[in-house]
Design an enzyme around this catalytic site. Sequence first.
Site, mmCIF file in Angstrom:
data_model
loop_
_atom_site.group_PDB
_atom_site.id
_atom_site.type_symbol
_atom_site.label_atom_id
_atom_site.label_comp_id
_atom_site.label_asym_id
_atom_site.label_seq_id
_atom_site.Cartn_x
_atom_site.Cartn_y
_atom_site.Cartn_z
ATOM 1 N N ASP A 1 0.988 -0.967 -0.002
ATOM 2 C CA ASP A 1 0.188 0.281 0.308
ATOM 3 C C ASP A 1 0.745 1.074 0.319
ATOM 4 O O ASP A 1 2.382 1.278 0.202
ATOM 5 C CB ASP A 1 -1.113 -0.356 1.615
ATOM 6 C CG ASP A 1 -1.779 0.725 1.171
ATOM 7 O OD1 ASP A 1 -2.242 1.412 0.447
ATOM 8 O OD2 ASP A 1 -1.462 1.285 2.539
ATOM 9 N N ASP B 1 -0.406 4.736 0.940
ATOM 10 C CA ASP B 1 -0.472 5.765 2.301
ATOM 11 C C ASP B 1 -0.132 5.841 3.219
ATOM 12 O O ASP B 1 -0.999 4.948 3.629
ATOM 13 C CB ASP B 1 -1.493 6.567 2.643
ATOM 14 C CG ASP B 1 -1.540 7.477 0.764
ATOM 15 O OD1 ASP B 1 -0.991 8.719 0.529
ATOM 16 O OD2 ASP B 1 -2.878 7.350 -0.315
#
Length: 246
Positions: free
Chosen positions: A17, A19
Amino acid sequence: MTTQLGLPDSIRACLFDLDGVVTKTAVVHAAAWKETFDAFLRERDGADFRPFTDSDYEEYVDGRPRADGVRTFLASRGIEIPEGDPDDPPDARTVNGVGNRKNELVLEKIRTDGVEPYEGTLRYIDAVRAAGLATAIVSSSANTRDVLRSIDAERLFDVRVDGVVARERGLPGKPRPDTFLAAARDLGVEPSRAAVFEDALAGMDAGRSGHFGYVVGVDRVGQTDALYAHGADRVVKDLAELGGDA
């Protein structure tokens, strides 16, 4: 387990991922969501409105595509608004309008303050690639490419499945596993031989339901128990804890 990377020997690809895992932008998104929803609720309910909280962010918004986050949070408050169109102006009282207002705020904050990476993550990804494992970035953000370029990290990923790609392919976002599954497929790796790295509860749900070989929760905000409850095989505060050259 391997001694070098802290992953099962069977893992051949790592899906990250953006963020909160690669970049310190999760806090920027959370602040933009709060500003957006508080303004919406204040206008709707007056001065006595119930503010958007950190718990709301973690449960209803974090890790989800923008429109899904709007829909899910407002539904939790018993609020339903028109869907609107993707190009709705940021002051439109529609799902897309509210989402576009949040995105406008995020871009403004990024332009003002810049983007900072988690150096431990970047070193870990370097170690992963040096060991011959494939890598992908998997994010609901439509700004993924620009963010990666701003920290000179686009080169670290063989595949990118982000908000733009998901829209083009019609992929539902997290907590559904479809974007992670698409990344594994693009890398030519079975899900059982791929590891997922996520900081959001929705990302944990995606890793679990996608039957990936290993799911690493990255706890930046003190939610270790919740990450395990949502499917993490291991939770770390920084990827440096996994080993490698991080």
